[in-house]
Design a protein around this motif. Structure first.
Motif, PDB file in Angstrom:
ATOM      1  N   ALA A 733       1.454   8.389 -22.408  1.00 47.32           N
ATOM      2  CA  ALA A 733       2.473   8.949 -21.523  1.00 47.32           C
ATOM      3  C   ALA A 733       2.756  10.425 -21.792  1.00 47.32           C
ATOM      4  CB  ALA A 733       3.764   8.137 -21.637  1.00 47.32           C
ATOM      5  N   ASN A 734       2.175  10.987 -22.884  1.00 51.67           N
ATOM      6  CA  ASN A 734       2.323  12.439 -23.098  1.00 51.67           C
ATOM      7  C   ASN A 734       1.879  13.199 -21.854  1.00 51.67           C
ATOM      8  OD1 ASN A 734       3.059  11.810 -25.684  1.00 51.67           O
ATOM      9  ND2 ASN A 734       1.278  12.723 -26.693  1.00 51.67           N
ATOM     10  N   VAL A 735       0.878  12.662 -21.186  1.00 52.20           N
ATOM     11  CA  VAL A 735       0.336  13.334 -20.002  1.00 52.20           C
ATOM     12  C   VAL A 735       1.409  13.456 -18.921  1.00 52.20           C
ATOM     13  CG1 VAL A 735      -1.389  13.180 -18.169  1.00 52.20           C
ATOM     14  CG2 VAL A 735      -1.978  12.467 -20.504  1.00 52.20           C
ATOM     15  N   GLU A 736       2.090  12.353 -18.653  1.00 48.66           N
ATOM     16  CA  GLU A 736       3.120  12.405 -17.608  1.00 48.66           C
ATOM     17  C   GLU A 736       4.385  13.117 -18.068  1.00 48.66           C
ATOM     18  OE1 GLU A 736       1.454   8.709 -17.688  1.00 48.66           O
ATOM     19  OE2 GLU A 736       2.507   8.109 -15.846  1.00 48.66           O
ATOM     20  N   ILE A 737       4.651  13.055 -19.372  1.00 46.98           N
ATOM     21  CA  ILE A 737       5.795  13.805 -19.903  1.00 46.98           C
ATOM     22  C   ILE A 737       5.554  15.294 -19.627  1.00 46.98           C
ATOM     23  CG2 ILE A 737       6.984  14.522 -22.027  1.00 46.98           C
ATOM     24  CD1 ILE A 737       6.646  11.668 -23.076  1.00 46.98           C
ATOM     25  N   THR A 738       4.320  15.724 -19.877  1.00 46.86           N
ATOM     26  CA  THR A 738       3.970  17.127 -19.616  1.00 46.86           C
ATOM     27  C   THR A 738       4.183  17.464 -18.149  1.00 46.86           C
ATOM     28  OG1 THR A 738       2.293  16.951 -21.338  1.00 46.86           O
ATOM     29  CG2 THR A 738       2.156  18.861 -19.879  1.00 46.86           C
ATOM     30  N   VAL A 846      13.717  14.494 -17.762  1.00 49.77           N
ATOM     31  CA  VAL A 846      13.205  13.280 -18.420  1.00 49.77           C
ATOM     32  C   VAL A 846      13.465  12.010 -17.594  1.00 49.77           C
ATOM     33  CG1 VAL A 846      15.236  12.590 -19.800  1.00 49.77           C
ATOM     34  CG2 VAL A 846      12.925  12.309 -20.738  1.00 49.77           C
ATOM     35  N   GLY A 847      14.202  12.182 -16.479  1.00 50.51           N
ATOM     36  CA  GLY A 847      14.675  11.044 -15.688  1.00 50.51           C
ATOM     37  C   GLY A 847      13.633  10.001 -15.335  1.00 50.51           C
ATOM     38  N   PHE A 848      12.436  10.463 -15.079  1.00 52.84           N
ATOM     39  CA  PHE A 848      11.357   9.553 -14.683  1.00 52.84           C
ATOM     40  C   PHE A 848      11.135   8.432 -15.701  1.00 52.84           C
ATOM     41  CE2 PHE A 848       6.773   8.496 -14.754  1.00 52.84           C
ATOM     42  CZ  PHE A 848       6.606   8.068 -13.450  1.00 52.84           C
ATOM     43  N   PHE A 849      11.466   8.698 -16.971  1.00 50.95           N
ATOM     44  CA  PHE A 849      11.134   7.741 -18.021  1.00 50.95           C
ATOM     45  C   PHE A 849      12.229   6.723 -18.299  1.00 50.95           C
ATOM     46  CE2 PHE A 849       8.592  11.531 -18.434  1.00 50.95           C
ATOM     47  CZ  PHE A 849       7.331  10.958 -18.312  1.00 50.95           C
ATOM     48  N   SER A 850      13.190   6.633 -17.389  1.00 48.68           N
ATOM     49  CA  SER A 850      14.160   5.535 -17.483  1.00 48.68           C
ATOM     50  C   SER A 850      13.451   4.227 -17.154  1.00 48.68           C
ATOM     51  CB  SER A 850      15.296   5.758 -16.490  1.00 48.68           C
ATOM     52  OG  SER A 850      16.052   4.557 -16.361  1.00 48.68           O
ATOM     53  N   SER A 851      13.714   3.191 -17.926  1.00 52.90           N
ATOM     54  CA  SER A 851      13.098   1.891 -17.623  1.00 52.90           C
ATOM     55  C   SER A 851      13.629   1.330 -16.299  1.00 52.90           C
ATOM     56  CB  SER A 851      13.299   0.901 -18.773  1.00 52.90           C
ATOM     57  OG  SER A 851      14.609   0.945 -19.282  1.00 52.90           O
ATOM     58  N   ASP A 852      14.730   1.871 -15.774  1.00 44.05           N
ATOM     59  CA  ASP A 852      15.202   1.440 -14.451  1.00 44.05           C
ATOM     60  C   ASP A 852      14.152   1.766 -13.378  1.00 44.05           C
ATOM     61  OD1 ASP A 852      17.510   0.804 -15.778  1.00 44.05           O
ATOM     62  OD2 ASP A 852      18.703   2.441 -14.939  1.00 44.05           O
ATOM     63  N   ARG A 853      13.570   2.951 -13.481  1.00 44.60           N
ATOM     64  CA  ARG A 853      12.508   3.351 -12.542  1.00 44.60           C
ATOM     65  C   ARG A 853      11.308   2.417 -12.664  1.00 44.60           C
ATOM     66  NH1 ARG A 853       7.606   4.188 -14.055  1.00 44.60           N
ATOM     67  NH2 ARG A 853       8.400   5.374 -15.818  1.00 44.60           N
ATOM     68  N   CYS A 854      11.024   2.133 -13.902  1.00 46.19           N
ATOM     69  CA  CYS A 854       9.870   1.300 -14.213  1.00 46.19           C
ATOM     70  C   CYS A 854      10.041  -0.110 -13.605  1.00 46.19           C
ATOM     71  CB  CYS A 854       9.867   1.276 -15.733  1.00 46.19           C
ATOM     72  SG  CYS A 854       8.522   0.616 -16.536  1.00 46.19           S
ATOM     73  N   ILE A 855      11.214  -0.692 -13.816  1.00 46.29           N
ATOM     74  CA  ILE A 855      11.496  -2.035 -13.299  1.00 46.29           C
ATOM     75  C   ILE A 855      11.477  -2.037 -11.769  1.00 46.29           C
ATOM     76  CG2 ILE A 855      13.403  -3.707 -13.037  1.00 46.29           C
ATOM     77  CD1 ILE A 855      11.692  -3.989 -15.636  1.00 46.29           C
ATOM     78  N   GLU A 856      11.994  -0.971 -11.175  1.00 50.83           N
ATOM     79  CA  GLU A 856      11.947  -0.880  -9.718  1.00 50.83           C
ATOM     80  C   GLU A 856      10.499  -0.910  -9.220  1.00 50.83           C
ATOM     81  OE1 GLU A 856      13.988   2.338  -7.213  1.00 50.83           O
ATOM     82  OE2 GLU A 856      15.480   1.769  -8.737  1.00 50.83           O
ATOM     83  N   GLU A 857       9.626  -0.214  -9.935  1.00 51.54           N
ATOM     84  CA  GLU A 857       8.210  -0.220  -9.542  1.00 51.54           C
ATOM     85  C   GLU A 857       7.591  -1.605  -9.667  1.00 51.54           C
ATOM     86  OE1 GLU A 857       5.657   2.746 -11.311  1.00 51.54           O
ATOM     87  OE2 GLU A 857       7.075   4.361 -10.844  1.00 51.54           O
ATOM     88  N   TYR A 858       7.894  -2.291 -10.758  1.00 51.85           N
ATOM     89  CA  TYR A 858       7.389  -3.654 -10.904  1.00 51.85           C
ATOM     90  C   TYR A 858       7.896  -4.526  -9.761  1.00 51.85           C
ATOM     91  CZ  TYR A 858       5.385  -3.355 -15.666  1.00 51.85           C
ATOM     92  OH  TYR A 858       4.599  -3.067 -16.756  1.00 51.85           O
ATOM     93  N   ALA A 859       9.197  -4.402  -9.472  1.00 51.08           N
ATOM     94  CA  ALA A 859       9.819  -5.249  -8.442  1.00 51.08           C
ATOM     95  C   ALA A 859       9.180  -5.011  -7.077  1.00 51.08           C
ATOM     96  CB  ALA A 859      11.318  -4.991  -8.387  1.00 51.08           C
TER      97      ALA A 859
END
Ligand code: CR6
Length: 871
Positions: A733-738, A846-859
């Motif tokens: 994820a360093n790539v996307e952090i960048t 850094v907002g993108f790396f909230s697990s809320d975003r992640c869960i929304e994508e899974y859902a």
């Protein structure tokens, strides 16, 4: 919703409806009643532990009310349910998190805080803090009493913990399913510089966060054989699986509160216990002792968590754990589904099951067995239901971590399941052959059964792919890699659409608000968000950008960092037997450089410590050449190098790296000549609650894995969220952090993943000569400079680079690592404003790396599930 209570009795129930506490007064009353009634203690013998227990019980009472309502609501609305199957949930402590997430509707009753130093913005936590004070306790001391729930190894387990937090916060009807290990990940002691493992019996003082469901008991069978003596029979019944061993799975529920919502979800953990069935054969033989002993064996199934990270050990008890957990969870899920009396065809619309790595792959086989053997559904009809239900997350491309079970072992433990696996494979290979006729090579490459060696193996990842409708990686680079390496043949067969990416995330409630209250306060004040809504919508953080160069704000930002560094310095002093190695006076100008994570060769703590040795040798050289300490300090300013992390107990090289760090620390810290320019410390027993203190204190953190090996990493996200800068490779994820925070705000170095294969290949033939700096380091090691008693102690580390092909490319990345560290020094010490600007901009983006975003994508992209919001 059905009930056994007759209609006329409901009035009585409603009259005595339980209530949540919502004022400090009500909390105090609850607290005291729990001290007296639950703990059978009193004013005269209530210590901090008892206070922790009573507070937790009181908070839990509130959660349980919302838990019940949530379950009723989710049942009534009948939306799609999500089940997250994970062998690990690395939860850490629960109380502080519950205080942050819990709503107590304190608006009218809040006694408010009179203490100016307290953090604002969380009324229920402040209310409890005040009430505790009234009762004679300090909240911080009470919170410290809670043992970590450490039911995981590292990133994968902590990811599951962040996910359940975000699932509840997003109001998804979702349960986690796991195992209730009696022993979590071992506690690490450092003795003479070596790691020593001690058992983590975390249930010592009973666990107020679990609700024992003794009434929910699922029988689970192992061993035995499938009776095929009746040649007339065309189908297999469960009763044809004969003999063997039977244990019971008992449910333990942990309430999972969402943030700013009354949704409280469930984490169900299973424990094993003996059946009450009696072995008459043994008893009649007079073998009473033996029959009791055999029963006692049951409990061993959920006794311990296997302490390996990214490594497959292939032990029978581990497979037993996996089946025990999958069978119990599936039974539970199917039982709940059947209550609704819907047709089986609707199962995939009602239920989504996410497999956290291949550990729960047997759940696929178990559902097929339930549908075919128990429910008597046709094979292909059943298989269609199964594949539409499951989805699989891959977390690594490393061969040694990919699970495979010897066919013999699996067939011995689960005879019927092995048959089903063979059938699944047979139908799968048929379909492949149809699509790619005559490609015999392909068939053996994708077969679930690996036949390469004498022993045949079941490849769990292949089974998971075949049994799922979606397969995802955990960061973009990783998701691309699995498509071109380990799963490339499956892309050919299924097409690329079956494979997707969901980049990992972390919960900002624990990793910002809870771990770093000072920063959270500064943020909410600055962006004018007194209710902390940014913790739900992290894009609000971008409002910080406009203060990135504001000097007054930079000062405040820096003050928060200093506060957190002092907090860590205190912890280090405490862990160092009261000996302070960090000069408090200069802490503002001392760079805290941190690498905390599992110890693994691929994560390259050896590169880090070699860099430290290099710095030390360079400082010594300059001093010897006559330079003054001030002059040296210009070239090598103050730095504290902090390490932490556990090694798998059987991982020799990782343990040697720990020893090396401690040996270097001993030499460097004792060297008065270099004064305080360099200090090294290894924090023993790194865990979630220590991470909450360590993460906010970093100026710089290291995420320096060999490119292509770290699937994602999640601590990188935590450090950035806390205003630390990163030195890292172009990996995970360093790539996307960048991409998110901007390449000016991260220190990247090293070779790219596309070059790794070629570099490794070259190492085999030529020895291009090691970089000069690295040679110096290795020579010092060889000379015994860090191991005076045993100069060959670190030989294996030297050999791995010089003579064994340097698989992790330490030599290839060494120079660029050192040069980048020099750049870090430059910016930190010569241009503090620039440093602070980078830090602020990192948090802003850094907002993108909230697990809320992640869960929304899974859902949305995998589960097709929707939130069920409270009215
Ligand atoms: N060890 C990866 O190595 C990733 C987590 C969570 C890991 C790590 O890069 O962030 O999973 N993999 O996705 C496995 O556990 C197999 C990990 O924690």
């Amino acid at each position: 919703i059905e009930t056994k209570i007759p209609a006329q009795s409901r009035e009585v129930w409603n009259k005595h409806k339980v209530q949540k506490f919502s004022t400090a007064e009500e909390f105090e009353e609850k607290f005291i009643s729990h001290v007296e009634w639950t703990l059978a203690r009193s004013l005269y013998n209530c210590d901090d532990i008892a206070a922790y227990q009573a507070t937790s019980q009181s908070v839990r009472d509130n959660l349980v009310i919302d838990w019940n309502k949530t379950q009723q609501r989710q049942t009534a609305r009948d939306g799609k349910k999500v089940y997250y199957l994970s062998l690990e949930f690395l939860m850490g402590r629960a109380l502080d998190n519950a205080l942050i997430n819990m709503r107590t509707d304190t608006s009218t009753h809040d006694v408010g805080s009179t203490d100016e130093t307290l953090t604002k913005g969380n009324t229920s936590r402040e209310m409890i803090r005040n009430a505790m004070k009234q009762l004679g306790f300090k909240l911080e001391d009470v919170l410290e009493q809670e043992p970590d729930a450490a039911l995981g190894n590292g990133g994968l387990g902590r990811l599951a913990a962040c996910f359940v937090d975000s699932l509840a916060t997003g109001n998804y009807p979702a349960w986690g399913y796991g195992l209730r290990y009696q022993y979590g990940i071992f506690a690490q002691k450092i003795i003479n510089g070596y790691q020593v493992e001690t058992p983590d019996y975390w249930l010592n003082f009973s666990n107020p966060w679990e609700i024992d469901r003794w009434e929910i008991q699922v029988p689970i069978n192992f061993y035995g054989y499938v009776d095929r003596s009746d040649k007339e029979k065309t189908t297999i019944s469960p009763s044809d699986w004969i003999g063997g061993e039977r244990v019971l799975a008992v449910a333990h529920d942990m309430p999972i509160p969402g943030f700013k919502t009354s949704t409280v979800n469930n984490l169900r953990l299973w424990s094993a216990k003996p059946t009450t069935e009696f072995d008459f054969a043994k008893f009649n033989n007079g073998d009473y002792k033996n029959s009791v002993e055999q029963q006692q064996r049951a409990e061993s199934i959920t006794a311990v968590l296997y302490p390996n990270d990214n490594f497959d050990q292939g032990k029978e008890l581990r497979l037993k754990q996996q089946y025990f957990w999958c069978a119990a969870s599936l039974h539970d899920i199917v039982r709940r589904f059947k209550k609704n009396k819907k047709p089986w065809s609707e199962f995939p619309e009602a239920i989504a099951i996410q497999l956290n790595d291949t550990h729960p792959t047997l759940a696929i086989v178990e559902l097929q067995r339930i549908l075919v053997d128990l429910e008597k559904l046709e094979w292909h009809y059943s298989w269609d239901i199964v594949t539409k239900t499951f989805a699989y997350t891959n977390h690594t491309v490393m061969q040694e971590a990919l699970e495979k079970w010897p066919v013999g072992l699996l067939g011995h433990l689960l005879p019927r399941h092995l048959e089903i696996i063979y059938d699944i494979n047979w139908f799968f290979l048929q379909s492949v052959e149809k699509k790619f006729p005559h490609d015999v090579d392909l068939l053996s490459k994708v077969s679930v059964i690996e036949e390469a060696s004498q022993e045949r193996y079941v490849r769990m990842a292949f089974l998971a792919i075949i049994g799922s409708h979606k397969v995802n990686g955990v960061a973009e680079l990783h998701s691309d890699l699995i498509k071109t390496t380990i799963f490339q043949d499956f892309v050919k067969i299924y097409g690329a659409n079956k494979f997707t990416n969901v980049t990992n995330g972390i919960t900002p409630r624990r990793w910002l608000k809870q771990a770093n209250p000072k920063l959270a306060e500064l943020i909410s004040e600055t962006i004018n968000d007194p209710d902390d809504d940014y913790l739900l919508d992290m894009s609000k953080l971008t409002a910080l950008s406009k203060y990135a160069e504001d000097e007054a704000f930079q000062t405040k930002w820096n003050d928060v960092k200093q506060f957190n560094k002092l907090r860590l310095a205190d912890l280090i002093k405490h862990l160092n037997d009261g000996v302070d190695i960090i000069d408090r006076e200069h802490i503002r100008n001392t760079l805290f450089d941190i690498q905390v994570k599992r110890i693994h060769e691929y994560k390259r703590q050896q590169l880090n410590i070699f860099g430290v040795i290099h710095r030390y040798l360079s400082i010594k050289e300059l001093l010897q050449s006559g330079a003054s300490i001030e002059k040296v300090a210009e070239r090598y300013p103050r730095k504290v190098s902090i390490f932490g992390g556990k090694s798998a107990p059987g991982y020799y090289m990782a343990k040697l790296i720990i020893k090396l760090v401690n040996s270097v620390a001993e030499v460097v810290n004792a060297d008065t000549e270099i004064q305080d320019l360099l200090k090294v410390f290894f924090i023993p027993d790194y865990n979630v609650s220590k991470a909450e203190i360590i993460t906010p204190a970093s100026d710089l953190s290291e995420h320096i894995s060999t490119a292509g090996t770290e699937a994602s990493g999640t601590s990188n996200m935590k450090f950035v969220m806390n205003g630390g800068l990163i030195i890292g490779t172009v990996d995970g994820a360093n790539v996307e952090i960048t991409r998110e925070i901007g390449e000016d705000n991260i220190f990247l170095f090293g070779n790219l993943s596309e070059n790794v294969e070629e570099l490794r290949y070259k190492h085999q033939f030529s020895n291009p000569g090691l970089p000069e700096g690295l040679v110096k380091v290795l020579n010092a090691l060889e000379s015994g400079a860090f191991s005076p008693q045993n100069s060959s102690e670190f030989r294996p580390l030297i050999d791995s680079i010089k003579h064994q092909g340097d698989y992790y490319l330490v030599s290839d990345d060494f120079d660029s690592y050192i040069a980048t560290q020099d750049l870090v020094d430059q910016v930190y010490h010569k241009d503090k404003k620039e440093w602070l600007k980078k830090s602020i901009l990192s948090v802003a983006n850094v907002g993108f790396f909230s697990s809320d975003r992640c869960i929304e994508e899974y859902a949305e992209t995998i589960w097709n599930a929707e939130p069920v919001k409270p009215e």
